[in-house]
Structures are given as structure tokens and as C-alpha cells.
Design a protein around this motif. Structure first.
Motif, mmCIF file in Angstrom:
data_model
loop_
_atom_site.group_PDB
_atom_site.id
_atom_site.type_symbol
_atom_site.label_atom_id
_atom_site.label_comp_id
_atom_site.label_asym_id
_atom_site.label_seq_id
_atom_site.Cartn_x
_atom_site.Cartn_y
_atom_site.Cartn_z
ATOM 1 N N ASN A 1 0.559 -1.404 0.059
ATOM 2 C CA ASN A 1 -0.347 -0.161 0.169
ATOM 3 C C ASN A 1 0.438 1.800 0.320
ATOM 4 N N GLU A 2 1.618 1.712 0.574
ATOM 5 C CA GLU A 2 3.027 2.402 0.475
ATOM 6 C C GLU A 2 3.241 2.483 -0.985
ATOM 7 N N GLN A 3 3.269 1.512 -2.114
ATOM 8 C CA GLN A 3 3.560 2.263 -2.834
ATOM 9 C C GLN A 3 2.841 2.804 -4.204
ATOM 10 N N THR A 4 1.192 2.578 -3.106
ATOM 11 C CA THR A 4 0.809 2.433 -4.368
ATOM 12 C C THR A 4 0.393 4.681 -4.701
ATOM 13 N N GLY A 5 0.265 4.499 -6.502
ATOM 14 C CA GLY A 5 0.268 6.230 -6.661
ATOM 15 C C GLY A 5 1.750 6.576 -7.009
ATOM 16 N N MET A 6 2.381 5.819 -7.097
ATOM 17 C CA MET A 6 3.680 6.143 -7.169
ATOM 18 C C MET A 6 4.333 6.477 -8.486
ATOM 19 N N THR A 7 5.476 6.700 -8.849
ATOM 20 C CA THR A 7 5.656 6.544 -10.600
ATOM 21 C C THR A 7 6.417 5.459 -9.976
ATOM 22 N N GLN B 1 9.284 6.658 -8.388
ATOM 23 C CA GLN B 1 8.856 5.948 -7.010
ATOM 24 C C GLN B 1 9.448 5.213 -6.702
ATOM 25 N N ARG B 2 8.970 3.913 -7.055
ATOM 26 C CA ARG B 2 9.143 3.092 -6.791
ATOM 27 C C ARG B 2 10.274 2.069 -6.082
#
Length: 354
Positions: free
Chosen positions: A277-283, A286-287
């Protein structure tokens, strides 16, 4: 049968006597008042050939169950409309007093649960024991702790009262989710639990025409009872101990390894699925950066922590019982240590673990 009833007389809360006949009941017999047998409330039901014919001709295929709330609650149950006008169904949200729900179940019994996926599991079952404990010790918190019930009906009468809408009467009431809650409250009623009048239960009522109820009620029961199971480990994840562990993991860096010139973190997953979930919405970039700073091989879940700690405390026999049982044992220990010494709780709980 008489001997069996005599043996169990102390546990019987109500007797229902049925007379079945192929004769025709006189039209002068309109009601048969309730009475008592040996101090036990007793009700009588006469099923004549006309009543069987009515059931055969009914759209639902069974004797209609009609609940008049005005006979139990003055003016009926306050409610709110909870759906857009539709030919398919209507829906309402209500708050029903615990003693009212218990009285309805006491009157109609398992007929209310014909659409439920399971019958009452008994007061010894873990969840039902917790319900009874809340009624006895924290009745005013029951509404906050309990998810409430989902019910269906083939017809409902709603009137405008002085303070909004009131549900006065429902036909063919079925509790499709929340049967354990309902029956547990009825058990509290039979034992005259003083906290019952202070309990309140939220009720979602879906009103479906009799013609379509056979199609939709099984679907409502299925979907209302098919949520993801919440484990004991999930419940304990909000404890301050785990929040503090999460903060420490975010603040402290792990030693650089393999010639890396940057520090990394141990990622403590307090809540299930938190790493993803922490990586949701990351490019994508960013991941990649997130993975460098928080390598997946350094992900530690709360059940992992429980295994390491219980092994370090010389409890291999507990660790070998499986993740959930092991975690329950650890959470009991961690909670006790936390309450014992809040200031030094992290040091006293973690000890000298590497």
C-alpha cells in the motif's frame, strides 16, 4: 417426551404448542391468549386446513411472519431511507434497542434466521461469549463494538412521525447477517441481564417484493457474509506497541551491506499489506527508490516478530503451533509488559533480541 421436558424445565424459556388438523377452525376463534405451564410462558398455534391452503397459495411459499414494532416500541423504530427509489427494492437504516431485538427473536425464534447462512452457534462460541460480555460489562459501548444486523422483508410500513420516519410494521422479516448477535441478545434476555436495555444495534433493512425475494435474499445473505476474515493478528496491529515498532523502523537505518554506499530501513509491517500500500500511486522511479531504501528481504511482519521473540524467549513449543496461535501468545505477553511499564515497555518486551 414429558420426561425430557421435565428434565430440561430449568433451561426452557418458552413453550410453543402446535395443533395440526385437517378440519376447519371456527371463525369465532380469533385469538388464543398466551398462558403458562409450570411457570413457563406458553403459546398455542392451531394449523387448520385453511391455514395450510393460505401458505400453499402465498407468494413466498410459507406462512407470513409479520412484526408490529409499535407493540414493542412506542411509535415504531426511527429510521432513515437508505436507497434511491427503485422498483427492485427499498432500504432503511434503523437503530434497534437490544431488548427489542431479543424480544422479537424470543417470539419468532429460528423463523427469523431461515435466510441466514448458519444458525446460532451457542453462547460458548468465542464471538458470542464476547457479545455477552459486552452486554454485561459495557452495554453502552455495544453499538460501537458490534457491526449490527442485515435484514430483509417483503413489505414494510413507514410513517412520518414528529421526529422523522418510523418503521411500524414489516412482513416476512429475515435476519440474513447478524444471527449470532440476535440470538446472543435473546440469551441475555432469558437470563435477565440488566445491561440489555442499554444496548443498541444498527439494522440495515432491505425490502424486496415477494416475487423477487427468492432471487435476491440468497445473494444478500451470501455477500453480507463473505467479507475477508480479520485475524487476531490484525486486531492487535493497532496496539501502541506496534505503532512504536513502526516508528523505530522508520527512524533507524540498517547497516549498509554488499558495498552499498547508502543506508536502508527495516520495514516493519504493522498492518497487513502495508508494504504494498505504501507504493500505491508512486511512479516507476519512486517505486524503484522505495525498494532501494526498503528492500523486501528486510520486510518484517508482526507475525514474524512474534516468532522471533517467542523463539528468543525459549518457547519453541509455542512457535511451532502456527503463526496465529503463536501471535496470540506473544500479544498477551506484549500487552501485559506494556501495561506494567509503559515508559520502558519497548526495552522490557524486546529484551536483548538481536
Amino acid at each position: 417426551m414429558a420426561h425430557l421436558l421435565y428434565e430440561r424445565r430449568k433451561s426452557i424459556v418458552r413453550l410453543r404448542l402446535y395443533l395440526v388438523t385437517d378440519g376447519v377452525l371456527s371463525t369465532r376463534v380469533r385469538d388464543w391468549p398466551e398462558g403458562e405451564v409450570g411457570g413457563i410462558p406458553t403459546e398455542s398455534h392451531i394449523w387448520d386446513i385453511n391455514r395450510f391452503h393460505q401458505v400453499q397459495e402465498s407468494k413466498s411459499g410459507r406462512d407470513e411472519l409479520e412484526v408490529d414494532f409499535t407493540t414493542i416500541v412506542k411509535g415504531g423504530l426511527p429510521c432513515l431511507p437508505a436507497s434511491v427509489p427503485s422498483d427492485e427494492y427499498r432500504a432503511y437504516l434503523c437503530v434497534i434497542p437490544g431488548n427489542v431485538l431479543a424480544e422479537i427473536y424470543d417470539t419468532y425464534g429460528s423463523r427469523l434466521l431461515e435466510g441466514n447462512v448458519r444458525s446460532f452457534l451457542g453462547t460458548r462460541e468465542r464471538i458470542n461469549k464476547a457479545i455477552r460480555k459486552t452486554v454485561g460489562l459495557e452495554p453502552t459501548m455495544f453499538f460501537a463494538y458490534n457491526n449490527g444486523i442485515a435484514a430483509t422483508a417483503s413489505a414494510a410500513t413507514v410513517v412520518n412521525g414528529s421526529n422523522g420516519l418510523h418503521l411500524t410494521k414489516v412482513t416476512d422479516l429475515q435476519i440474513v447477517n447478524g444471527g449470532q448477535t440476535t440470538a446472543s441478545l435473546a440469551a441475555a434476555l432469558s437470563e435477565k441481564d440488566a445491561g440489555l436495555p442499554q444496548t443498541f444495534v444498527q439494522m440495515k433493512l432491505s425490502v424486496l417484493p415477494a416475487e423477487t425475494s427468492g432471487k435476491y435474499i440468497p445473494l444478500i445473505a451470501r455477500y453480507a457474509n463473505s467479507q475477508n476474515r480479520v485475524s487476531d493478528a490484525d486486531f492487535f496491529s493497532n496496539h501502541e506497541f506496534h505503532r512504536r515498532m513502526e516508528q523505530l523502523a522508520q527512524r533507524l537505518r540498517a547497516p549498509a551491506v554488499g558495498g552499498a554506499q547508502y543506508g536502508t530501513h527495516w520495514f516493519y509491517e504493522r498492518a497487513r499489506g502495508q508494504y504494498m500500500n505504501e507504493q500505491t500511486g508512486m511512479t516507476a522511479a519512486q517505486r524503484k527508490q522505495f525498494a532501494l531504501q526498503n528492500p523486501k528481504k528486510q520486510l518484517i511482519t508482526k507475525t514474524d516478530l512474534a516468532k522471533y521473540e517467542n523463539a528468543w524467549r525459549f518457547f519453541p513449543h509455542v512457535v511451532s503451533q502456527g503463526a496465529q496461535k503463536n501471535f496470540v501468545a506473544f500479544s498477551t505477553h506484549a500487552s501485559a509488559e506494556w501495561e506494567k511499564n509503559r515508559t520502558n515497555s519497548m526495552r522490557s518486551t524486546i529484551g536483548a533480541s538481536p
